[in-house]
Design an enzyme around this catalytic site. Structure first.
Site, PDB file in Angstrom:
ATOM      1  N   SER A 181     113.021 -54.569  63.749  1.00  0.00           N
ATOM      2  CA  SER A 181     113.098 -53.106  63.704  1.00  0.00           C
ATOM      3  C   SER A 181     112.676 -52.484  62.392  1.00  0.00           C
ATOM      4  CB  SER A 181     114.525 -52.639  64.003  1.00  0.00           C
ATOM      5  OG  SER A 181     114.716 -52.610  65.361  1.00  0.00           O
TER       6      SER A 181
ATOM      7  N   TYR B 269     106.373 -53.870  77.715  1.00  0.00           N
ATOM      8  CA  TYR B 269     107.660 -53.173  77.575  1.00  0.00           C
ATOM      9  C   TYR B 269     107.655 -51.924  78.462  1.00  0.00           C
ATOM     10  CZ  TYR B 269     111.636 -50.939  75.183  1.00  0.00           C
ATOM     11  OH  TYR B 269     112.841 -50.330  74.898  1.00  0.00           O
TER      12      TYR B 269
ATOM     13  N   GLU C 134     110.272 -41.567  67.595  1.00  0.00           N
ATOM     14  CA  GLU C 134     109.581 -42.781  68.069  1.00  0.00           C
ATOM     15  C   GLU C 134     109.034 -42.576  69.490  1.00  0.00           C
ATOM     16  OE1 GLU C 134     110.365 -46.188  66.354  1.00  0.00           O
ATOM     17  OE2 GLU C 134     109.048 -47.253  67.735  1.00  0.00           O
TER      18      GLU C 134
ATOM     19  N   ASP D 183     119.056 -51.105  77.220  1.00  0.00           N
ATOM     20  CA  ASP D 183     119.343 -49.747  76.720  1.00  0.00           C
ATOM     21  C   ASP D 183     118.582 -48.652  77.459  1.00  0.00           C
ATOM     22  OD1 ASP D 183     116.898 -50.425  75.503  1.00  0.00           O
ATOM     23  OD2 ASP D 183     117.465 -49.654  73.518  1.00  0.00           O
TER      24      ASP D 183
ATOM     25  N   ASP E 264     117.884 -49.749  68.482  1.00  0.00           N
ATOM     26  CA  ASP E 264     117.512 -50.013  67.095  1.00  0.00           C
ATOM     27  C   ASP E 264     118.007 -48.913  66.155  1.00  0.00           C
ATOM     28  OD1 ASP E 264     116.183 -51.965  68.451  1.00  0.00           O
ATOM     29  OD2 ASP E 264     114.164 -51.203  68.073  1.00  0.00           O
TER      30      ASP E 264
HETATM   31  C1  GAF Z   1     113.000 -52.826  71.388  1.00  0.00           C
HETATM   32  C2  GAF Z   1     113.385 -51.377  71.697  1.00  0.00           C
HETATM   33  F1  GAF Z   1     113.047 -50.577  70.653  1.00  0.00           F
HETATM   34  C3  GAF Z   1     114.882 -51.254  71.986  1.00  0.00           C
HETATM   35  O1  GAF Z   1     115.182 -49.930  72.380  1.00  0.00           O
HETATM   36  C4  GAF Z   1     115.308 -52.256  73.066  1.00  0.00           C
HETATM   37  O2  GAF Z   1     114.901 -51.844  74.337  1.00  0.00           O
HETATM   38  C5  GAF Z   1     114.802 -53.659  72.727  1.00  0.00           C
HETATM   39  O3  GAF Z   1     113.413 -53.668  72.465  1.00  0.00           O
HETATM   40  C6  GAF Z   1     115.077 -54.638  73.841  1.00  0.00           C
HETATM   41  O4  GAF Z   1     116.447 -54.818  73.998  1.00  0.00           O
HETATM   42  O5  GAF Z   1     113.611 -53.239  70.180  1.00  0.00           O
END
Ligand code: GAF
Length: 351
Positions: A105, A200, A139, A20, A151
């Site tokens: 989430s 991340y 966020e 995303d 999410d």
């Molecule tokens: C987390 C992030 F919040 C999402 O936006 C997405 O990138 C995900 O990791 C991985 O697919 O949930």
């Protein structure tokens, strides 16, 4: 004023992981595990969290960060103020059965619960899309997590018995029916995702850079030939995303034609690709995926950011509970963590 009760679901992502933030494809669903917010309008914001067993309060214009759960609430106040909406306080309680910090989430779920509460209580008239975008902004800019839209979109747009196919570039989406005779088993590994936020952010930086070297906005447009021009780590990370985008399209088509066996194969392929080439899996997630396949799941994979958190498996409906029990037993023989499983269904978005 009357009490307002909001139910905000969690989410799992069927496929389309770490796509995303390069504006690729995702295929999440909201699930029937909820954050529940019950309350009424008030001057200040006072909320009791059943999970954390504590009450916190703040004035709607005092928005310092506390590095605690209340920051997700403050983030929503912050973004509404920034965008010119005027809202008062609330007094209430947060409860529900959505596990916190399990990769399902819970943070986006809380953000959307607060937003929907304020939307109703203060008649803001926000659309689902506006809510998803506002929560993402809160966020990103207030809480400081550089997530994509996955999410928040899933929680705002969930639909009973359907998966959402979303192009995160155009924000065009489509609901695809989830097969009636199949269950989604969610497995929380019990591993808190300590590495998650730094790793991340690191991946996000690398793939953004890779796209900018190629002069592209979205990972949907990248070809094999272009990948081969990138330095090796960049090519490997972005290569995974490019393949994952293609798999999302294939899963959508296979679901539409009722080919659950093919969906399962694509999930397995996705898991080993993200584990080997994007390096966001861990021993526990890999163990689950391997075992799930041995126990006759159609397919399984990690879901969400990875590094612990949760995984999913698709299994025949009548076998789901037994599958969950069995895999939990085997997992606990191997790992000391407080793992859990849930047999879930695609649910409506926040309401
Ligand atoms: C987390 C992030 F919040 C999402 O936006 C997405 O990138 C995900 O990791 C991985 O697919 O949930």
């Amino acid at each position: 004023m009357a009490m307002v009760r909001v139910e905000s679901p969690g989410r799992v992502n069927l496929i389309g992981e770490h796509t995303d933030y390069t504006f690729g494809y995702v295929m999440p669903m909201a699930i029937n595990l909820y954050t529940v917010l019950e309350g009424e309008k008030a001057q200040e914001v006072t909320l009791y969290s059943e999970h954390f067993k504590e009450e916190r309060s703040f004035k709607p214009d005092q928005l310092n960060r506390e590095n605690a759960w209340i920051d997700y609430v403050k983030g929503i106040y912050w973004v509404l103020k920034k965008e010119g909406y005027s809202v008062g306080g609330m007094k209430g309680k947060i409860s529900g059965d959505l596990p916190i910090g399990a990769g399902l989430s819970s943070s986006a779920s809380l953000e959307l619960a607060v937003l929907e509460f304020l939307n109703k209580a203060y008649s803001l008239n926000l659309s689902r899309l506006e809510m998803a975008l506002l929560a993402k902004k809160a966020e990103n800019e207030f809480v400081g997590v550089p997530c994509g839209i996955l999410d928040q979109f899933a929680i705002a747009f969930g639909k009973k018995d359907h998966v959402i196919f979303l192009d995160t570039d155009t924000l065009k989406y489509e609901y695809v029916p989830f097969p009636e005779d199949v269950s989604m088993v969610v497995f929380y590994t019990g591993v808190k995702r300590e590495l998650a936020s730094s790793a991340y952010a690191e991946r996000r930086v690398i793939v953004k850079e890779a796209l900018s070297i190629l002069g592209k906005r979205t990972s949907k447009e990248v070809s094999e030939e272009e990948l081969s021009r990138l330095p090796s780590l960049y090519a490997r990370y972005l290569g995974y995303i490019v393949r994952e985008n293609r798999r999302v399209l294939k899963v959508r088509d296979a679901l539409k034609s009722g080919d659950i066996v093919r969906v399962g194969e694509l999930l397995m392929e996705a898991h080993w690709d993200i584990a080997r080439n994007y390096e966001v899996s861990c021993e526990e997630l890999d163990f689950f995926v391997r075992k799930a396949k041995e126990l006759n799941a159609y397919g399984a994979r990690l879901t969400g950011a990875g590094f612990g958190g949760s995984a999913i498996a698709l299994v025949d409906r009548e076998e789901a509970q037994q599958f969950g029990e069995k895999i939990l037993r085997e997992y606990k023989e191997r790992f000391p963590w407080e793992a859990r499983y849930f047999v879930v269904e695609p649910a409506e978005g926040v309401k």
